[in-house]
Design a protein around this motif. Structure first.
Motif, short mmCIF file in Angstrom:
data_model
loop_
_atom_site.label_atom_id
_atom_site.label_comp_id
_atom_site.label_asym_id
_atom_site.label_seq_id
_atom_site.Cartn_x
_atom_site.Cartn_y
_atom_site.Cartn_z
N ALA A 1 0.83 -1.21 0.00
CA ALA A 1 0.00 0.00 0.00
C ALA A 1 0.86 1.26 0.00
O ALA A 1 0.54 2.25 -0.67
N ALA A 2 1.96 1.20 0.71
CA ALA A 2 2.86 2.37 0.75
C ALA A 2 3.53 2.58 -0.59
O ALA A 2 3.68 3.71 -1.06
N ARG A 3 3.93 1.50 -1.24
CA ARG A 3 4.65 1.57 -2.51
C ARG A 3 3.79 2.18 -3.61
O ARG A 3 4.30 2.81 -4.54
N ARG B 1 3.67 10.96 8.71
CA ARG B 1 2.41 10.51 9.30
C ARG B 1 1.28 10.43 8.29
O ARG B 1 0.52 9.46 8.27
N THR B 2 1.14 11.45 7.46
CA THR B 2 0.01 11.47 6.52
C THR B 2 0.06 10.29 5.56
O THR B 2 -0.92 9.56 5.38
N ALA C 1 -1.56 4.67 3.96
CA ALA C 1 -1.18 3.30 3.63
C ALA C 1 -1.87 2.30 4.55
O ALA C 1 -2.32 1.23 4.11
N CYS C 2 -1.96 2.64 5.83
CA CYS C 2 -2.65 1.76 6.78
C CYS C 2 -4.12 1.59 6.40
O CYS C 2 -4.66 0.48 6.44
N ILE D 1 -5.59 -1.79 7.84
CA ILE D 1 -4.97 -1.93 9.15
C ILE D 1 -5.46 -0.78 10.04
O ILE D 1 -5.19 0.39 9.75
N ASP D 2 -6.15 -1.12 11.11
CA ASP D 2 -6.71 -0.11 12.01
C ASP D 2 -5.90 0.01 13.28
O ASP D 2 -5.19 -0.93 13.69
N ASP D 3 -6.02 1.17 13.93
CA ASP D 3 -5.39 1.40 15.23
C ASP D 3 -3.90 1.05 15.21
O ASP D 3 -3.40 0.25 16.00
N PHE D 4 -3.18 1.65 14.28
CA PHE D 4 -1.75 1.36 14.13
C PHE D 4 -1.00 2.66 13.88
O PHE D 4 -1.41 3.47 13.04
N THR D 5 0.07 2.88 14.63
CA THR D 5 0.87 4.10 14.51
C THR D 5 2.28 3.78 14.04
O THR D 5 2.69 2.61 14.00
N ILE D 6 3.03 4.82 13.71
CA ILE D 6 4.41 4.62 13.28
C ILE D 6 5.23 3.95 14.38
O ILE D 6 6.06 3.06 14.12
#
Length: 369
Positions: free
Chosen positions: A174-176, A271-272, A277-278, A283-288
């Motif tokens: 998703a990030a890619r 962050r944005t 991507a999450c 993917i929920d409730d997930f931080t860096i």
């Protein structure tokens, strides 16, 4: 005598402290008679301190401001400390710190709980007050009471949110697919394979990347604990760094930063893009920061000792690492197997009794259950 200043609506007073230092400060009142009384009281307190050794009353500001100016500014978390002091000031301003007692600390806790503040935040705020009191007692020998000691709210177990390896791959895909996706994917893979904190990676310079020895060097100024440490690189981390090196060679060959934009400037925030991507990966409730938890979870699940994970992540004590201990059921499974071994040894002990000749001389074997 009290006097007026053009920049203040209050009367100001002037006193000479017992050490000879001259102090001018606001009386906090626009009433001349009240200001004069305060000035006389302050001078009487100075005389008692000098002649009788009596500690003069110390206000919250008198305790906190010197601490912030002289001690806290050298801390890496100075801005966080000042924010905590703002909350303290609203409650303790006007109190005489010489008379501070446990009931005052409990009242502060109750007030903050009523405001919906978490126990962890309240404990950190009171820790700032305790540090200021201790600093003044050491530096100025004021002998102030510190009722914060021994009073701490019970905090819930630390949050542990991590991804499976399949979820990590989904997040990277998703990030890619995003703009600047190469950079974001490399960041995610490096975090998952090294356990580094966000600022440790975003502040990473190429001069501290050692491909020959497969290490990344972090100096004290780069780490939260202020201690230098070396991070070993596995194949996944090296691959991520090499992708960023290729990006650098093509777009900004002179930049010192590992994570840089096309113009060579250091990346300050992801962050944005990370949140997008999450969301795309479901993917929920997930931080860096949870990428760091993911690294620890994968290590512990693979059987790596807690002490080794502690050293890699840079935890000051193994207590921080113990939050991941439940991810290593094999350790507990090995422990209970000891009971099976003890049972086997007991079962192997057979009681042999010789049967009387009248019963054929056979042996009767009694096995304990």
């Amino acid at each position: 005598m009290p006097y007026k200043r053009d920049d203040s609506p209050y009367w100001w007073i002037f006193i000479t402290q017992s050490d000879g230092k001259r102090v001018r400060r606001s009386s906090g009142t626009a009433d001349y008679a009240a200001a004069k009384a305060l000035e006389q009281q302050a001078r009487a307190d100075v005389w008692k301190e000098k002649e009788w050794g009596v500690n003069p009353p110390r206000s919250f500001n008198e305790v906190m401001l010197p601490y912030l100016r002289n001690a806290s500014q050298h801390q890496r978390s100075y801005e966080t400390t000042t924010n905590r002091v703002k909350a303290l000031r609203g409650h303790f301003t006007g109190m005489v710190m010489n008379d501070l007692a446990g009931k005052d600390i409990r009242a502060y806790m109750d007030r903050r709980v009523a405001d919906g503040v978490s126990a962890a935040t309240i404990n950190r705020e009171l820790a700032a007050l305790s540090a200021a009191i201790n600093w003044c007692n050491v530096e100025y020998e004021w002998g102030l009471p510190n009722p914060v000691k021994g009073r701490k709210m019970r905090e819930p177990e630390g949050r542990v949110r991590w991804l499976t390896r399949a979820e990590v791959e989904s997040l990277c895909r998703a990030a890619r697919a995003q703009k600047f996706g190469l950079l974001l994917e490399a960041f995610i893979r490096l975090a998952v394979n090294t356990g580094c904190r966000k600022e440790e990676m975003l502040g990473l310079e190429w001069r501290r990347v050692d491909f020959a020895n497969e290490l990344v060097y972090l100096e004290g100024v780069h780490t939260k604990a202020g201690k230098r440490r070396s991070i070993p690189l596995n194949d996944g981390a090296i691959d991520a760094l090499k992708k960023m090196m290729a990006f650098r060679a093509e777009h900004c060959p002179s930049t010192p930063w590992v994570f840089a934009r096309g113009n060579g400037e250091r990346v300050l925030c992801l962050r944005t893009g990370f949140n997008k991507a999450c969301k795309k990966a479901g993917i929920d409730d997930f931080t860096i920061h949870d990428l760091r938890h993911t690294c620890a979870a994968h290590l512990i699940s693979a059987g790596v000792a807690l002490a080794e994970v502690r050293d890699l992540l840079g935890h000051s004590t193994v207590m921080m690492t113990e939050r991941y201990a439940h991810l290593a059921p094999a350790r507990v499974r090995d422990a209970v197997r000891v009971l099976d071994q003890g049972r086997e040894r007991s079962s192997s002990r057979s009681v042999h009794a010789e049967v009387p000749a009248g019963q054929g001389g056979a042996l009767l074997k009694l096995v304990t259950p």
